[in-house]
Design a protein around this motif. Structure first.
Motif, mmCIF file in Angstrom:
data_model
loop_
_atom_site.group_PDB
_atom_site.id
_atom_site.type_symbol
_atom_site.label_atom_id
_atom_site.label_comp_id
_atom_site.label_asym_id
_atom_site.label_seq_id
_atom_site.Cartn_x
_atom_site.Cartn_y
_atom_site.Cartn_z
ATOM 1 N N MET A 1 0.839 -1.208 0.000
ATOM 2 C CA MET A 1 0.000 0.000 0.000
ATOM 3 C C MET A 1 0.868 1.249 0.000
ATOM 4 O O MET A 1 0.591 2.219 -0.724
ATOM 5 C CB MET A 1 -0.906 -0.015 1.234
ATOM 6 N N ILE A 2 1.946 1.241 0.786
ATOM 7 C CA ILE A 2 2.869 2.383 0.835
ATOM 8 C C ILE A 2 3.533 2.587 -0.519
ATOM 9 O O ILE A 2 3.632 3.713 -1.021
ATOM 10 C CB ILE A 2 3.932 2.173 1.941
ATOM 11 N N VAL A 3 3.991 1.485 -1.124
ATOM 12 C CA VAL A 3 4.622 1.574 -2.444
ATOM 13 C C VAL A 3 3.650 2.159 -3.464
ATOM 14 O O VAL A 3 4.000 3.057 -4.244
ATOM 15 C CB VAL A 3 5.117 0.177 -2.905
ATOM 16 N N GLY A 4 2.414 1.663 -3.457
ATOM 17 C CA GLY A 4 1.422 2.147 -4.411
ATOM 18 C C GLY A 4 1.145 3.634 -4.255
ATOM 19 O O GLY A 4 1.102 4.381 -5.243
ATOM 20 N N VAL A 5 0.984 4.080 -3.025
ATOM 21 C CA VAL A 5 0.648 5.485 -2.768
ATOM 22 C C VAL A 5 1.817 6.407 -3.107
ATOM 23 O O VAL A 5 1.649 7.433 -3.783
ATOM 24 C CB VAL A 5 0.217 5.666 -1.291
ATOM 25 N N ILE A 6 3.020 6.061 -2.638
ATOM 26 C CA ILE A 6 4.181 6.925 -2.882
ATOM 27 C C ILE A 6 4.511 6.999 -4.371
ATOM 28 O O ILE A 6 4.775 8.080 -4.913
ATOM 29 C CB ILE A 6 5.413 6.411 -2.095
ATOM 30 N N LEU A 7 4.485 5.855 -5.046
ATOM 31 C CA LEU A 7 4.787 5.840 -6.472
ATOM 32 C C LEU A 7 3.761 6.664 -7.248
ATOM 33 O O LEU A 7 4.114 7.414 -8.168
ATOM 34 C CB LEU A 7 4.813 4.398 -6.969
ATOM 35 N N ALA A 8 2.491 6.537 -6.873
ATOM 36 C CA ALA A 8 1.432 7.299 -7.542
ATOM 37 C C ALA A 8 1.628 8.800 -7.356
ATOM 38 O O ALA A 8 1.562 9.580 -8.318
ATOM 39 C CB ALA A 8 0.066 6.875 -7.001
ATOM 40 N N LEU A 9 1.885 9.218 -6.135
ATOM 41 C CA LEU A 9 2.031 10.644 -5.842
ATOM 42 C C LEU A 9 3.238 11.247 -6.553
ATOM 43 O O LEU A 9 3.133 12.274 -7.243
ATOM 44 C CB LEU A 9 2.161 10.861 -4.330
ATOM 45 N N PHE A 10 4.387 10.586 -6.428
ATOM 46 C CA PHE A 10 5.612 11.176 -6.967
ATOM 47 C C PHE A 10 5.707 11.050 -8.490
ATOM 48 O O PHE A 10 6.497 11.766 -9.110
ATOM 49 C CB PHE A 10 6.837 10.559 -6.287
ATOM 50 N N SER A 11 4.891 10.186 -9.090
ATOM 51 C CA SER A 11 4.866 10.154 -10.554
ATOM 52 C C SER A 11 4.312 11.460 -11.111
ATOM 53 O O SER A 11 4.551 11.800 -12.273
ATOM 54 C CB SER A 11 4.011 8.977 -11.049
ATOM 55 N N GLN A 12 3.597 12.201 -10.282
ATOM 56 C CA GLN A 12 2.983 13.451 -10.736
ATOM 57 C C GLN A 12 3.705 14.696 -10.227
ATOM 58 O O GLN A 12 3.819 15.686 -10.948
ATOM 59 C CB GLN A 12 1.514 13.491 -10.291
ATOM 60 N N ILE A 13 4.176 14.676 -9.003
ATOM 61 C CA ILE A 13 4.759 15.906 -8.431
ATOM 62 C C ILE A 13 6.239 16.065 -8.800
ATOM 63 O O ILE A 13 6.922 16.915 -8.241
ATOM 64 C CB ILE A 13 4.567 15.969 -6.895
ATOM 65 N N ALA B 1 -7.992 -0.926 -3.550
ATOM 66 C CA ALA B 1 -6.599 -0.539 -3.288
ATOM 67 C C ALA B 1 -6.057 0.341 -4.411
ATOM 68 O O ALA B 1 -5.368 1.343 -4.156
ATOM 69 C CB ALA B 1 -5.727 -1.788 -3.130
ATOM 70 N N MET B 2 -6.364 -0.019 -5.653
ATOM 71 C CA MET B 2 -5.937 0.817 -6.773
ATOM 72 C C MET B 2 -6.624 2.176 -6.722
ATOM 73 O O MET B 2 -6.027 3.203 -7.044
ATOM 74 C CB MET B 2 -6.231 0.116 -8.098
ATOM 75 N N SER B 3 -7.891 2.181 -6.308
ATOM 76 C CA SER B 3 -8.595 3.458 -6.170
ATOM 77 C C SER B 3 -7.887 4.370 -5.176
ATOM 78 O O SER B 3 -7.703 5.566 -5.430
ATOM 79 C CB SER B 3 -10.041 3.223 -5.707
ATOM 80 N N LEU B 4 -7.476 3.818 -4.047
ATOM 81 C CA LEU B 4 -6.786 4.623 -3.033
ATOM 82 C C LEU B 4 -5.473 5.172 -3.584
ATOM 83 O O LEU B 4 -5.162 6.361 -3.424
ATOM 84 C CB LEU B 4 -6.525 3.779 -1.783
ATOM 85 N N SER B 5 -4.695 4.306 -4.237
ATOM 86 C CA SER B 5 -3.403 4.736 -4.771
ATOM 87 C C SER B 5 -3.571 5.796 -5.854
ATOM 88 O O SER B 5 -2.922 6.847 -5.839
ATOM 89 C CB SER B 5 -2.638 3.537 -5.344
ATOM 90 N N ILE B 6 -4.463 5.524 -6.801
ATOM 91 C CA ILE B 6 -4.596 6.428 -7.933
ATOM 92 C C ILE B 6 -5.358 7.691 -7.552
ATOM 93 O O ILE B 6 -5.194 8.735 -8.181
ATOM 94 C CB ILE B 6 -5.229 5.686 -9.130
ATOM 95 N N MET B 7 -6.163 7.630 -6.486
ATOM 96 C CA MET B 7 -6.754 8.858 -5.967
ATOM 97 C C MET B 7 -5.653 9.805 -5.487
ATOM 98 O O MET B 7 -5.712 11.013 -5.726
ATOM 99 C CB MET B 7 -7.718 8.553 -4.820
ATOM 100 N N VAL B 8 -4.647 9.235 -4.828
ATOM 101 C CA VAL B 8 -3.493 10.045 -4.414
ATOM 102 C C VAL B 8 -2.772 10.598 -5.640
ATOM 103 O O VAL B 8 -2.320 11.751 -5.656
ATOM 104 C CB VAL B 8 -2.532 9.209 -3.542
ATOM 105 N N LEU B 9 -2.655 9.781 -6.703
ATOM 106 C CA LEU B 9 -2.048 10.246 -7.948
ATOM 107 C C LEU B 9 -2.779 11.477 -8.480
ATOM 108 O O LEU B 9 -2.155 12.475 -8.857
ATOM 109 C CB LEU B 9 -2.080 9.111 -8.981
ATOM 110 N N TRP B 10 -4.103 11.424 -8.475
ATOM 111 C CA TRP B 10 -4.875 12.543 -9.016
ATOM 112 C C TRP B 10 -4.846 13.764 -8.102
ATOM 113 O O TRP B 10 -4.956 14.902 -8.576
ATOM 114 C CB TRP B 10 -6.311 12.113 -9.300
#
Length: 447
Positions: free
Chosen positions: A250-262, A380-389
């Motif tokens: 979950m941590i990997v998914g969230v961090i990777l999603a966020l930093f792919s954008q910022i 789980a993907m929704s949570l990660s990609i929500m952070v991405l957006w």
């Protein structure tokens, strides 16, 4: 039809969600200057015109996982196609700024949902040894969508004069999305449901039939047996995602999603014409440069597709993010020294986009779609990609403000710092997943 041809066909249809994602998010780059003039927007309102769609994305992805887990991946994708079409028509017909924003939000809901559903669908039908390549086709579809709309924006902007673009040109740009949206909607009726979702719902015969169309009979039976075995061990609760082992996923998914954008990619994709105009390029030239940016992104996405299942996700990330850091350092330095009138800003932007295309473009979608349990993969993907957006919204809303308040140098250096943080995180925390089935990856977290 051969198994490989059938697999490619349904993968490409699923990936059309990515094409609409890229189309919808990038179309605003060519239209925003004309919209700014049409509605007399200040910097904050200009950012809102771009980022309003992102708020829709956050909502769309937040509910998409729940919907996909309840009604299936295919039906959820059909809903997103309808939202794309409604949004495009609404944008083209908008008479007020508020109407435009509402239509952008509707489209954003579709984009957000598709950004989770398309890679989810592809990952659940793809054989393990081809999954990286096939999910990467989703990112390829995104950049193809960006390319198409960059080129189309350039053509539309050149049809008539400045005033026509302010009055009508941007409407044609935003409304043109209706065509790919309708094509996506029609094509979705010709793809099967995800075999893993069908197994979760107890529809074993349908699931095995689909797996057999993609694999040999023996492999299909083996994969189906593993899916049933792992599903029997899953609780299917949100709490399970934060238990030891899966909590790391979950941590990997969230961090990777966020930093792919910022790390700045959407600052360039959304505001490239404005940045290049500030660097001394004319309007026509700046729009043409965005077409070149799109082409480079496409070329290097093909590089990722070729090597993601050979070199692995982690290796491509480490090299690609390192290259992004060097390019961001160079872009910021040129802005700081006032050396933006030559070709070097464009060259370094192209270098940054190339490095992104081989790494941070496709790989987050691949990893996020493959590291979570089947019963809770949607949520789980929704949570990660929500952070991405949320990251996309932050960048799209505040990039004009950052450029205005602190200038190009410190804006790009800020993105560089974020990229350095991601590089360290990748080295320390992200495992290699190439060649493993989704069930093997799930079990590796638990071990």
């Amino acid at each position: 039809m051969k198994k490989s041809e059938y697999l490619l066909k349904i993968t490409l249809i699923g990936a059309l969600g990515g094409l609409l994602f890229g189309y919808d998010t990038a179309v605003i780059s060519g239209a925003i200057g004309f919209i700014e003039s049409k509605f007399s927007l200040n910097a904050d309102m200009k950012g809102w015109a771009v980022s309003s769609a992102i708020l829709g994305c956050i909502f769309g992805v937040a509910i998409a996982g729940y919907i996909a887990d309840r009604i299936g991946r295919k039906k959820a994708l059909i809903i997103t196609a309808i939202l794309f079409a409604v949004s495009a028509i609404g944008c083209a017909l908008a008479e007020t700024f508020s109407q435009l924003v509402i239509a952008r939000i509707v489209g954003g809901i579709g984009v957000g949902a598709a950004s989770m559903l398309s890679p989810l669908y592809i990952s659940e039908i793809a054989p393990a040894h081809k999954r990286g390549m096939l999910v990467s086709l989703y990112q390829l579809a995104i950049v193809v969508g960006i390319n198409i709309v960059f080129f189309l924006n350039y053509i539309i902007a050149g049809l008539y004069g400045e005033q026509w673009n302010v009055d009508m040109g941007w409407r044609f740009m935003l409304g043109s999305e209706t065509i790919p949206a309708v094509l996506f909607l029609i094509a979705l009726f010709f793809v099967p449901e995800s075999p893993r979702w069908l197994t979760k719902e107890g529809r074993d015969e349908e699931a095995l039939d689909i797996l057999t169309r993609i694999n040999t009979k023996e492999i299909a039976q083996s994969v189906h047996k593993d899916i049933k075995l792992v599903l029997g061990q899953e609780k299917g609760t949100l709490k399970e995602l934060f238990a030891p082992g899966l909590r790391v996923a979950m941590i990997v998914g969230v961090i990777l999603a966020l930093f792919s954008q910022i790390t700045g990619i959407n600052a360039i994709m959304y505001y490239a014409p404005e940045i290049l105009k500030d660097a001394g390029f004319g309007v026509d030239s700046a729009l043409m440069q965005t077409v070149i940016i799109g082409v480079i992104n496409t070329i290097f996405t093909f590089v990722a597709i070729m090597y993601i299942d050979k070199l692995g996700r982690r290796t491509l990330l480490l090299w690609g993010v390192s290259g992004m850091i060097l390019c961001l350092l160079g872009i910021g330095t040129l802005f700081y020294l006032g050396l933006t009138t030559g070709p070097w800003v464009l060259i370094l932007i192209l270098g940054f986009v190339g490095c992104f295309g081989t790494s941070l473009g496709p790989i987050p979608w691949v990893l996020i779609s493959e590291i979570f349990p089947t019963k809770t993969r949607g949520i789980a993907m929704s949570l990660s990609i929500m952070v991405l957006w949320i990251g996309v919204w932050f960048i799209s809303q505040f990039t004009p403000v950052l450029l205005d308040k602190i200038g190009g140098a410190f804006t790009f250096w800020l993105f560089m710092i974020n990229a350095i943080i991601l590089l360290i995180f990748t080295y320390k925390m992200i495992p290699e997943t190439k060649g493993k089935t989704l069930e093997e990856i799930e079990m590796s977290w638990k071990k």
